[in-house]
Design an enzyme around this catalytic site. Structure first.
Site, PDB file in Angstrom:
ATOM      1  N   CYS A  29      53.937  76.602  63.912  1.00  0.00           N
ATOM      2  CA  CYS A  29      52.900  77.613  64.102  1.00  0.00           C
ATOM      3  C   CYS A  29      52.200  77.234  65.400  1.00  0.00           C
ATOM      4  CB  CYS A  29      51.909  77.635  62.945  1.00  0.00           C
ATOM      5  SG  CYS A  29      50.505  78.735  63.279  1.00  0.00           S
TER       6      CYS A  29
ATOM      7  N   CYS B  20      48.097  77.900  65.269  1.00  0.00           N
ATOM      8  CA  CYS B  20      47.209  77.041  64.478  1.00  0.00           C
ATOM      9  C   CYS B  20      48.077  76.072  63.693  1.00  0.00           C
ATOM     10  CB  CYS B  20      46.271  77.859  63.594  1.00  0.00           C
ATOM     11  SG  CYS B  20      47.043  79.218  62.697  1.00  0.00           S
ATOM     12  N   SER B  21      48.167  76.199  62.381  1.00  0.00           N
ATOM     13  CA  SER B  21      49.025  75.283  61.633  1.00  0.00           C
ATOM     14  C   SER B  21      49.498  75.937  60.343  1.00  0.00           C
ATOM     15  CB  SER B  21      48.295  73.980  61.346  1.00  0.00           C
ATOM     16  OG  SER B  21      47.073  74.252  60.684  1.00  0.00           O
ATOM     17  N   CYS B  22      49.842  77.238  60.385  1.00  0.00           N
ATOM     18  CA  CYS B  22      50.352  77.930  59.203  1.00  0.00           C
ATOM     19  C   CYS B  22      51.564  77.172  58.661  1.00  0.00           C
ATOM     20  CB  CYS B  22      50.768  79.356  59.558  1.00  0.00           C
ATOM     21  SG  CYS B  22      49.388  80.351  60.162  1.00  0.00           S
TER      22      CYS B  22
END
Lengths: 96, 217
Positions: free
Chosen positions: B118, B121-123
């Protein structure tokens, strides 16, 4: 909300605009052309949802496949590599 | 000097401390979260114990769920098809709860290797893989893997054959992803449980390959 504009296989180009609000089109695909891989569904627009809005009108969300060579030019590691990115319809135009 | 602590001088000065992660004080948003939480609890919407249990439940999710799905797909071609068609439905079929997740499962083949990131962000598919590793959330991984996936995979010890194409999947919006790795050679006679044991978290992110000679840590 109208029907999704693009079908799998369509060639699409990503808009180059840079809105100041939260948006989920990463910079590295802006201005680049790829192929619609699938329609993922229809979702609230994060550009208003993130700022207290209602996400309307909802937006069709696609997965678009870009050739690594298209994105990175000579920096790409190999022909045939791809990057697939989810992107909302209002960021896409039919490739000319 | 003693205790294996060497830097060639006497201790006549204080050492700088590494700052604590939460040493920055309360930001506006942290104060807002704390205030909303207090209101919800005072208003009887939920209790502090409810919240604690919810966090404990979320933190307890683990890649074992994803590994069971991969192992089932390896032994059952019909399940594999359902998994690729609708990852969330196929997860529920095995009793794996995925909440509202829209899960896309991408299958490695002899010609293609899939890897997930991602960049924004950090999905991460937490319902099937648990909490993401720190490196998945780091800027270095997010920025580099889209540009030079082979170099990044090599740093994880994963060398790809020359003829293989890499497909990077950037989880930028409402979908979550999991890689269905290829079943390794030498596992023909294994049962599902033994197969699941070699499917690690990193195999399902796509930076590692399951190996018949690797027992899960």
């Amino acid at each position: 909300m109208s029907e999704p504009r693009f079908a799998p296989g369509a060639q699409v180009t990503v808009a180059t605009r840079r809105p100041a609000c939260h948006h989920r089109a990463p910079a590295y695909i802006k201005g680049h052309t790829g192929t619609v891989e699938r329609l993922c569904g229809i979702f609230g627009n994060p550009e208003t949802l993130a700022h207290g809005g209602d996400g309307r009108p909802p937006q069709p969300l696609y997965r678009v496949r870009f050739a690594a060579r298209e994105l990175w030019g000579p920096r790409a590691e190999r022909d045939g590599d791809t990057v697939e990115v989810e992107i909302y319809e209002h960021w896409l135009e039919a490739a000319s | 000097m003693s205790g294996g602590h060497e830097h060639g001088h006497d201790h006549d000065h204080p050492h700088p401390f590494q700052p604590d992660d939460d040493a920055g004080g309360l930001t506006e948003h942290m104060a807002l979260v704390a205030a909303v939480r207090e209101l919800l609890i005072e208003g009887g919407i939920y209790s502090a114990e409810d919240e604690r249990r919810a966090i404990e439940r979320m933190d307890a999710r683990s890649p074992a769920a994803g590994a069971r799905m991969v192992a089932r797909a390896w032994v059952d071609p019909a399940y594999r098809e359902r998994l690729l068609a609708d990852g969330a439905a196929a997860a529920r079929e095995l009793g794996v709860e995925v909440g509202p997740t829209r899960l896309i499962v991408v299958a490695d083949t002899a010609e293609t290797k899939n890897v997930i990131v991602c960049t924004l962000c950090s999905c991460y598919p937490r319902w099937v893989l648990g909490l993401p590793p720190a490196w998945y959330k780091a800027r270095a991984y997010r920025a580099r893997v889209v540009v030079e996936p082979r170099a990044v995979l090599a740093e994880f010890g994963t060398q790809l054959p020359d003829g293989m194409a890499v497909r990077v999947h950037d989880s930028t919006a409402d979908m979550r992803y999991m890689v269905l790795p290829a079943r390794p050679e030498g596992t023909q006679d294994w049962d599902e449980e033994a197969l699941a044991a070699i499917v690690s978290r990193d195999c399902m992110i796509g930076v590692a390959l399951p190996r018949a000679d690797a027992k899960a840590a």
